[in-house]
Scaffold this active site. Structure first.
Site, short mmCIF file in Angstrom:
data_model
loop_
_atom_site.label_atom_id
_atom_site.label_comp_id
_atom_site.label_asym_id
_atom_site.label_seq_id
_atom_site.Cartn_x
_atom_site.Cartn_y
_atom_site.Cartn_z
CG HIS A 1 -1.99 -0.99 1.39
ND1 HIS A 1 -1.80 -2.50 1.71
CD2 HIS A 1 -3.21 -1.04 0.73
CE1 HIS A 1 -2.92 -2.93 1.41
NE2 HIS A 1 -3.78 -2.25 1.12
CG MET B 1 6.92 -4.95 3.16
SD MET B 1 8.02 -6.21 3.18
CE MET B 1 8.95 -6.00 1.71
CD GLU B 2 6.25 0.70 3.88
OE1 GLU B 2 5.25 0.86 2.71
OE2 GLU B 2 5.85 -0.03 4.82
CG ASP C 1 26.79 2.74 -6.32
OD1 ASP C 1 27.31 2.09 -7.49
OD2 ASP C 1 26.39 3.92 -6.43
#
Length: 164
Positions: free
Chosen positions: A84, A119-120, A134
């Site tokens: 969501h 999930m965030e 990176d």
């Protein structure tokens, strides 16, 4: 075949097809989730980082990773199918040195809403870890993102606290 008391996958409908969870009837509560990623940099890179936030052409490593983690947490619904879209109340990313050769990233996401923010928090911690990789890969390709895990969540149907 699982019985009715067995845990079930939440993102499948009765026909077994992918479906967004209907949160329309859930109560609005304050929900907080905290996740951690651990990045094994190696002693040489960690020594450079311990001297202060390592500057690179893309910017300082930790500050850039913190911003990337927050930005990613805000975009979780764009990255993970069936999540969501949430307007986060808060998102905090911290990075600490864990000698002899690692850093630990923690992301805490908060929302007042009908669905959790696990999930965030996981996305924020993961993307911060990927950003560190990176930005440091020019120094070594032996960097390892060791783990990303949910540490805690509160405010929903069931609270969770990882011990350790």
């Amino acid at each position: 075949m699982p019985d009715s008391d067995s845990p079930k996958l939440t993102h499948l409908n009765a026909a077994g097809q992918p479906a967004m969870v209907d949160v329309g009837q859930k109560a609005v509560t304050r929900r907080v989730a905290r996740a951690r990623s651990r990045v094994l940099l190696g002693a040489d890179i960690l020594a450079l980082v311990q001297q202060g936030d390592l500057p690179t052409r893309k910017g300082p490593v930790f500050q850039t990773a913190i911003l990337a983690g927050i930005m990613a947490a805000k975009k979780t619904a764009d990255l993970i199918p069936l999540c969501h879209p949430l307007g986060l109340d808060d998102c905090q990313v911290t990075i600490t040195v864990a000698p002899p050769e690692a850093v630990v990233i923690e992301c805490t996401a908060t929302v007042t809403g009908k669905t959790g923010v696990e999930m965030e928090a996981l996305t924020g911690a993961s993307v911060a870890a990927l950003t560190i990789y990176d930005m440091c890969k020019a120094l070594s390709h032996d960097i390892v993102i060791q783990e990303t895990r949910l540490l805690s969540k509160t405010g929903g149907k069931s609270d969770f606290q990882h011990e350790g």
